[in-house]
Enzyme design. Structure first.
Site, short mmCIF file in Angstrom:
data_model
loop_
_atom_site.label_atom_id
_atom_site.label_comp_id
_atom_site.label_asym_id
_atom_site.label_seq_id
_atom_site.Cartn_x
_atom_site.Cartn_y
_atom_site.Cartn_z
N ASP A 197 0.70 -0.93 0.05
CA ASP A 197 0.15 0.08 0.08
C ASP A 197 1.17 0.94 -0.37
OD1 ASP A 197 -3.76 0.72 0.99
OD2 ASP A 197 -1.55 2.39 0.68
N ILE A 198 1.04 2.09 -1.08
CA ILE A 198 1.50 3.21 -0.73
C ILE A 198 1.55 3.95 0.19
CG2 ILE A 198 2.21 5.12 -2.35
CD1 ILE A 198 1.21 3.58 -5.66
N GLU B 30 -4.87 2.17 -4.06
CA GLU B 30 -3.48 2.29 -4.16
C GLU B 30 -2.59 0.95 -3.03
OE1 GLU B 30 -5.68 4.57 -2.47
OE2 GLU B 30 -4.30 4.79 -0.41
N ASP C 108 -1.96 9.31 -11.01
CA ASP C 108 -2.06 7.77 -11.46
C ASP C 108 -0.97 8.15 -12.30
OD1 ASP C 108 -4.84 7.92 -11.86
OD2 ASP C 108 -5.21 8.91 -13.33
N ASN D 193 -2.42 12.69 -4.61
CA ASN D 193 -3.51 13.15 -5.36
C ASN D 193 -4.19 14.73 -4.90
OD1 ASN D 193 -4.47 11.78 -7.05
ND2 ASN D 193 -5.12 10.28 -5.16
#
Ligand code: C2E
Ligand code: C2E
Length: 169
Positions: free
Chosen positions: A46-47, A89, A63, A54
């Site tokens: 998971d980022i 993500e 993106d 964003n």
């Protein structure tokens, strides 16, 4: 024909397999590993703080980061390792014929690779980190059980300060 299959089983942004592919494929993989008694591991990635990217840079940059992230991972894994985008993500990698101690080594290699990569975007150079949960897939139980286990490990990785690898209990 090929395009239809692509649409059904691929994430259009990253080109990775999608959740649907993962769920279809996991059952088959579990059965194969159970039959041959081969070790089978998986990890969830998971980022970290993706929402901030964003919010600060816009969705186009977000993106681009997701695309680059996928590319870094795929290039650092073996061809037979199956990386899927679960959504947002969040990603899953199935590691066929891989014992969990090796999966930990792989996750740590990926963690470092991601941390060291610089992603060029129109709004400047961005670096990211990610949190990892690693588990041996229990081939006697439905896939959802292992999915829950890595999800919980990622939760613990986030709680431990992110940018780390945590094995599932
Ligand atoms: P290592 O990098 O310390 O990896 C130890 C073990 O972790 C590997 O044993 C393998 O079981 C597992 N492993 C590591 N990376 C991956 C991965 O990306 N995907 C999967 N599915 N498993 C992985 P193995 O296969 O006996 O390899 C022993 C050593 O040989 C590795 O130690 C590494 O030093 C080298 N090696 C093997 N294949 C490659 C390769 O494609 N590229 C590089 N650079 N080294 C490799
Ligand atoms: P591949 O198996 O698809 O692996 C792609 C890349 O994942 C490797 O690029 C490497 O960066 C990483 N990787 C995979 N397995 C390991 C591993 O066990 N340890 C480490 N540290 N990294 C790993 P690389 O090294 O440029 O290798 C390109 C291709 O060359 C590999 O594609 C594989 O087909 C072959 N190869 C390289 N080293 C070995 C090896 O020791 N044994 C075997 N059987 N094949 C190797």
């Amino acid at each position: 024909q090929l395009q239809l299959t692509d649409m059904a089983f691929k994430d259009p942004l990253t080109g990775l397999s999608n959740r649907r592919f993962l769920m279809d494929n996991a059952k088959r993989e579990i059965s194969r590993h159970a039959r041959f008694d081969h070790p089978f591991s998986m990890m969830m990635l998971d980022i970290d703080h993706f929402k901030k990217i964003n919010d600060n840079h816009g969705h186009e940059t977000g993106d681009l980061v997701l695309k680059s992230f996928a590319e870094i991972c795929v290039n650092t894994l073996r061809l037979e390792d199956c990386m899927c985008r679960l959504g947002g993500e969040e990603f899953i990698v199935l590691l066929p014929n891989t014992p969990v101690n090796s999966a930990m080594v792989i996750a740590e290699r990926l963690r470092q690779e991601i941390e060291q990569s610089v992603i060029s975007t129109p709004s400047g150079e961005i670096t990211i980190t990610s949190s990892f949960g690693v588990a041996e897939v229990n081939t006697n139980l439905p896939f959802g059980h292992s999915l829950k286990a890595v999800d919980h490990a990622v939760y613990q990785a986030k709680a431990a300060g992110r940018n780390c690898v945590i094995p599932a209990q």
